[in-house]
Scaffold this active site. Sequence first.
Site, short mmCIF file in Angstrom:
data_model
loop_
_atom_site.label_atom_id
_atom_site.label_comp_id
_atom_site.label_asym_id
_atom_site.label_seq_id
_atom_site.Cartn_x
_atom_site.Cartn_y
_atom_site.Cartn_z
N GLY A 46 0.83 -1.20 0.00
CA GLY A 46 0.00 0.00 0.00
C GLY A 46 0.86 1.24 0.00
O GLY A 46 2.04 1.20 0.42
N GLN A 51 2.89 9.96 1.47
CA GLN A 51 4.20 9.28 1.50
C GLN A 51 5.09 9.72 0.34
O GLN A 51 6.30 9.48 0.37
CB GLN A 51 4.02 7.75 1.47
CG GLN A 51 3.43 7.19 2.73
CD GLN A 51 3.33 5.67 2.66
OE1 GLN A 51 2.37 5.15 2.11
NE2 GLN A 51 4.32 4.97 3.19
N CYS A 95 5.79 -0.25 7.28
CA CYS A 95 5.46 0.90 6.43
C CYS A 95 6.68 1.27 5.60
O CYS A 95 7.80 1.29 6.13
CB CYS A 95 5.05 2.08 7.32
SG CYS A 95 4.63 3.58 6.42
N LEU A 96 6.45 1.58 4.33
CA LEU A 96 7.56 1.98 3.45
C LEU A 96 8.23 3.25 3.96
O LEU A 96 9.38 3.51 3.63
CB LEU A 96 7.06 2.17 2.02
CG LEU A 96 6.59 0.89 1.32
CD1 LEU A 96 5.90 1.22 0.01
CD2 LEU A 96 7.75 -0.06 1.08
N HIS A 137 -4.43 1.13 7.43
CA HIS A 137 -3.09 1.74 7.51
C HIS A 137 -2.99 2.94 6.56
O HIS A 137 -2.51 4.01 6.95
CB HIS A 137 -2.05 0.66 7.17
CG HIS A 137 -0.65 1.14 7.11
ND1 HIS A 137 0.31 0.75 8.04
CD2 HIS A 137 0.00 1.96 6.24
CE1 HIS A 137 1.46 1.33 7.73
NE2 HIS A 137 1.30 2.06 6.65
N GLU A 138 -3.47 2.76 5.32
CA GLU A 138 -3.34 3.84 4.33
C GLU A 138 -4.24 5.01 4.68
O GLU A 138 -3.87 6.17 4.52
CB GLU A 138 -3.65 3.33 2.92
CG GLU A 138 -2.77 2.19 2.41
CD GLU A 138 -1.29 2.39 2.64
OE1 GLU A 138 -0.80 3.54 2.63
OE2 GLU A 138 -0.61 1.38 2.89
N HIS A 141 -2.75 7.21 7.17
CA HIS A 141 -1.74 8.13 6.61
C HIS A 141 -2.39 9.47 6.24
O HIS A 141 -1.75 10.51 6.34
CB HIS A 141 -1.11 7.54 5.33
CG HIS A 141 0.10 6.69 5.56
ND1 HIS A 141 1.25 7.16 6.15
CD2 HIS A 141 0.35 5.40 5.24
CE1 HIS A 141 2.15 6.19 6.19
NE2 HIS A 141 1.63 5.09 5.65
CO CO Z 1 2.57 3.28 5.53
#
Ligand code: CO
Length: 172
Positions: A46, A51, A95-96, A137-138, A141
């Site tokens: 995701g 991000q 998370c990236l 999660h997204e 963000h």
């Molecule tokens: Co993330």
Amino acid sequence: MALRNIMEKGEACLAKHCRPVTEFNDKLHTLLNDMAETLDKANGVGLAAPQVGILRRAVLVLETNVPEGEEEYIIELINPEIISADGEQEGPEGCLSVPGVFGWVKRPERVKVRAQNRYGETFEVEGEGLTARAFCHEIDHLEGVLFTEQADHIMSEEELNEYYGFDGGDEE
Ligand code: CO
């Protein structure tokens, strides 16, 4: 399409409330195409617009619950809202934007989201397991919330090895 830089924890854009998308134009389509390429390259499940430094309500989630032999595919969610959730799952989440770190996070097992597509059309989509986790999660963000704030605790290397017996989990 072009790769975008993924911002890391500590950057201001990851801690901000994002504004709704109001223009479903070429600029949005380019952003979504670039995000898809960036997500694919990073092997994540995701990615949210903040991000990549864009404070708008747009996220991608990789649907990994596909029948054997079928391709996983990206769901584009513009202005997404969780409209129902049930059940509970707990497990590691990454998370990236927080590379190499995993936290133990509780999430609903099933989540239904209402969103718009890249043309502004409203649709609903359901996810379960990892997909439900990624939806939550997204969408977090978009409120400037990282999983590290939702986590019961950050997992140690021993704990991760014990859980996975390997070298890494999914990052979102
Ligand atoms: Co993330």
